[in-house]
Enzyme design. Structure first.
Site, PDB file in Angstrom:
ATOM      1  N   THR A  85       8.539  -4.204  -8.837  1.00  0.00           N
ATOM      2  CA  THR A  85       9.154  -3.026  -8.246  1.00  0.00           C
ATOM      3  C   THR A  85       8.138  -2.442  -7.271  1.00  0.00           C
ATOM      4  O   THR A  85       6.955  -2.811  -7.297  1.00  0.00           O
ATOM      5  CB  THR A  85       9.494  -1.968  -9.321  1.00  0.00           C
ATOM      6  OG1 THR A  85       8.341  -1.768 -10.134  1.00  0.00           O
ATOM      7  CG2 THR A  85      10.650  -2.409 -10.185  1.00  0.00           C
ATOM      8  N   ASP A 116       6.039 -10.859 -13.737  1.00  0.00           N
ATOM      9  CA  ASP A 116       6.702  -9.607 -13.357  1.00  0.00           C
ATOM     10  C   ASP A 116       5.609  -8.536 -13.404  1.00  0.00           C
ATOM     11  O   ASP A 116       5.261  -8.035 -14.471  1.00  0.00           O
ATOM     12  CB  ASP A 116       7.832  -9.318 -14.346  1.00  0.00           C
ATOM     13  CG  ASP A 116       8.525  -7.985 -14.068  1.00  0.00           C
ATOM     14  OD1 ASP A 116       7.974  -7.170 -13.297  1.00  0.00           O
ATOM     15  OD2 ASP A 116       9.606  -7.750 -14.635  1.00  0.00           O
ATOM     16  N   TYR A 144      24.497  -2.179   8.686  1.00  0.00           N
ATOM     17  CA  TYR A 144      24.720  -3.407   7.911  1.00  0.00           C
ATOM     18  C   TYR A 144      23.876  -4.533   8.491  1.00  0.00           C
ATOM     19  O   TYR A 144      23.874  -4.753   9.702  1.00  0.00           O
ATOM     20  CB  TYR A 144      26.207  -3.809   7.954  1.00  0.00           C
ATOM     21  CG  TYR A 144      26.875  -3.448   6.638  1.00  0.00           C
ATOM     22  CD1 TYR A 144      26.443  -4.051   5.456  1.00  0.00           C
ATOM     23  CD2 TYR A 144      27.885  -2.500   6.576  1.00  0.00           C
ATOM     24  CE1 TYR A 144      27.013  -3.698   4.241  1.00  0.00           C
ATOM     25  CE2 TYR A 144      28.454  -2.155   5.360  1.00  0.00           C
ATOM     26  CZ  TYR A 144      28.009  -2.762   4.196  1.00  0.00           C
ATOM     27  OH  TYR A 144      28.560  -2.424   2.998  1.00  0.00           O
ATOM     28  N   LYS A 191       6.330   1.976  -8.669  1.00  0.00           N
ATOM     29  CA  LYS A 191       5.473   2.347  -9.798  1.00  0.00           C
ATOM     30  C   LYS A 191       4.041   2.506  -9.273  1.00  0.00           C
ATOM     31  O   LYS A 191       3.792   3.429  -8.497  1.00  0.00           O
ATOM     32  CB  LYS A 191       5.593   1.302 -10.914  1.00  0.00           C
ATOM     33  CG  LYS A 191       7.003   1.215 -11.516  1.00  0.00           C
ATOM     34  CD  LYS A 191       7.028   0.321 -12.729  1.00  0.00           C
ATOM     35  CE  LYS A 191       8.398   0.284 -13.394  1.00  0.00           C
ATOM     36  NZ  LYS A 191       9.286  -0.750 -12.875  1.00  0.00           N
ATOM     37  N   GLU A 194      23.479  -7.837   6.635  1.00  0.00           N
ATOM     38  CA  GLU A 194      23.537  -8.977   5.698  1.00  0.00           C
ATOM     39  C   GLU A 194      22.922 -10.206   6.350  1.00  0.00           C
ATOM     40  O   GLU A 194      23.174 -10.489   7.523  1.00  0.00           O
ATOM     41  CB  GLU A 194      24.987  -9.254   5.298  1.00  0.00           C
ATOM     42  CG  GLU A 194      25.460  -8.290   4.220  1.00  0.00           C
ATOM     43  CD  GLU A 194      26.967  -8.263   4.066  1.00  0.00           C
ATOM     44  OE1 GLU A 194      27.653  -8.330   5.095  1.00  0.00           O
ATOM     45  OE2 GLU A 194      27.440  -8.155   2.929  1.00  0.00           O
TER      46      GLU A 194
END
Ligand code: DSN
Length: 414
Positions: free
Chosen positions: A222, A196, A46, A225, A48
């Site tokens: 992303t 984007d 973890y 791709k 965060e």
């Protein structure tokens, strides 16, 4: 179900990717190093918060990995830390886009994006998506004659609507995007510009498509791709927007970041700076152009008449089949693509009139013009005879013979 059965299915899927022609424009093959990083004990941790500001102890190595991924992300696009900031925590393109909207705008604010049917994305204001439900999206469309963007029309809508944010960058647009023009339109109307670049990020890194930097205020992408990284995303923004973006990602939308995936992003960003990756991006576009020419020589119609990128869209209407019938027939021969809307599609989104084809994955496995000509002929034969079982069987054999010469994950087994 036994654990072994899950691994059997993983092996079968790996084999399908190995033996088939992956022509879904948003898919690619990540390297073994990228895959390896995702399966490490980093998945257990973890973390965060952000490097140096975590809510849990034990993050001394994680911090180094995440900071390196941020630095590498900027390096990849030739950006300096004086002016630009990278957040590498978004889990997906959708959550990256949501973080931008929630970080910089108020629910109900006006945003402009390309219509989904014309090649925009669900998160660019589709009424069935959070974006269209939470924000007041105004859509621009493509020129019905050319199938290309009409920048004068985009400018006219922006002037009338005065959106707070303009979104450009698309999922099914075959032409190069003029980011300079988008930036002029945004500036003239007091809007921020978000690009984007999920589909074209790799092409941009390789110099096969113009860059949105420094014209866009925020860039989302992303990483799986054309970048060939892990299934995930990132946001790059001007430094003055960094605080709002970071707060929107965490604690705004996400809890613990996937640090195993962030490590895989760091590896992908290193790989993508190689000359080989860059020359592959030029080849990806050449392969798409060759595919387009081959399909047209077989009498097929393409949206906008061809491509300047990694993807093209076949307009199936003169073949008297739907995009779904066509892509299903292709899949029976081991050629994978998706049914796609064409601009101003007379059919429904569930049964659209087009098929989208992309060349990134085939280029990663080494295909060049010679192979793309063969692929174009196979696709044309299938789409003209979608119910000919012998033909599909024969082509599937030929596909398997060809892919065997271009192995992607030799001997990979789980
Ligand atoms: N689903 C992706 C694509 O295929 O383009 C976009 O999210």
């Amino acid at each position: 179900m036994e654990i072994k059965e899950v691994f059997d299915l993983i092996n079968q899927e790996t084999d399908r990717q190995e033996k088939g022609l992956v022509m879904i424009a948003s898919e690619n093959y990540a390297s073994l190093d990228v895959l390896k990083a995702m399966g490490t004990p980093l998945s257990n941790k973890y973390s965060e918060g952000y490097p140096g500001k975590r809510y849990y102890s034990g993050n001394q190595f994680i911090d180094q990995i995440e900071s390196s991924a941020q630095k590498l992300a900027l390096q990849l696009f030739g950006l300096d830390e004086e002016n630009w900031h990278a957040n590498v925590q978004p889990h997906s393109g959708s959550s990256a886009n949501l973080a931008v909207y929630l970080g910089l705008l108020q629910p109900g604010d006006k945003i402009m994006g390309l219509d989904l049917g014309a090649g925009g994305h669900l998160t660019h204001g589709s009424p069935v998506n959070f974006s269209g439900k939470l924000f007041n999206f105004i859509h621009y469309n493509l020129d019905p004659e050319t199938g290309k963007l009409d920048y004068a029309e985009v400018a006219r809508i922006a002037e009338t609507e005065k959106p707070k944010l303009i979104v450009c960058g698309f999922t099914a647009y075959t032409q190069q995007i003029d980011f300079v023009k988008f930036s002029e339109i945004a500036k003239a109307n007091g809007a921020l510009l978000m690009a984007d670049i999920s589909h074209i990020a790799g092409l941009i890194v390789g110099g096969a498509h113009p860059s949105p930097f420094p014209y866009a205020d925020i860039v989302t992408t992303t990483t799986h791709k054309t970048l060939r990284g892990p299934r995930s995303a990132m946001i790059i923004c001007k430094n003055e927007l960094a605080k709002q973006i970071d707060k929107a990602v965490f604690p705004g939308m996400q809890g613990g970041p996937l640090e195993n995936v962030i490590a895989a992003k760091a590896i992908c960003f290193i790989e993508d700076q190689s000359e080989k990756f860059k020359s592959d991006q030029i080849q990806t576009v050449k392969n798409a152009e060759t595919l387009a020419e081959g399909l047209k020589a077989n009498g097929l119609n393409l949206v906008a008449g061809g491509t300047q990128t990694h993807l093209l869209i076949i307009d199936c209407r003169n073949l008297n089949i739907s995009g779904k019938e066509g892509s299903n027939a292709m899949a029976e021969a081991g050629i994978y693509a998706n049914a796609n809307m064409i601009p101003y599609d007379p059919s429904t989104p569930m049964n659209p009139s087009g098929i989208r084809l992309g060349t990134p994955a085939l280029t990663t496995r080494g295909f060049k013009e010679t192979e793309m000509k063969m692929v174009a002929d196979w696709i044309a034969q299938i789409l003209k005879n979608p119910t000919d079982e012998n033909l599909k069987k024969e082509i599937k054999n030929q596909v398997e013979n060809l892919t065997a010469k271009f192995p992607i994950y030799p001997n990979l087994s789980y």
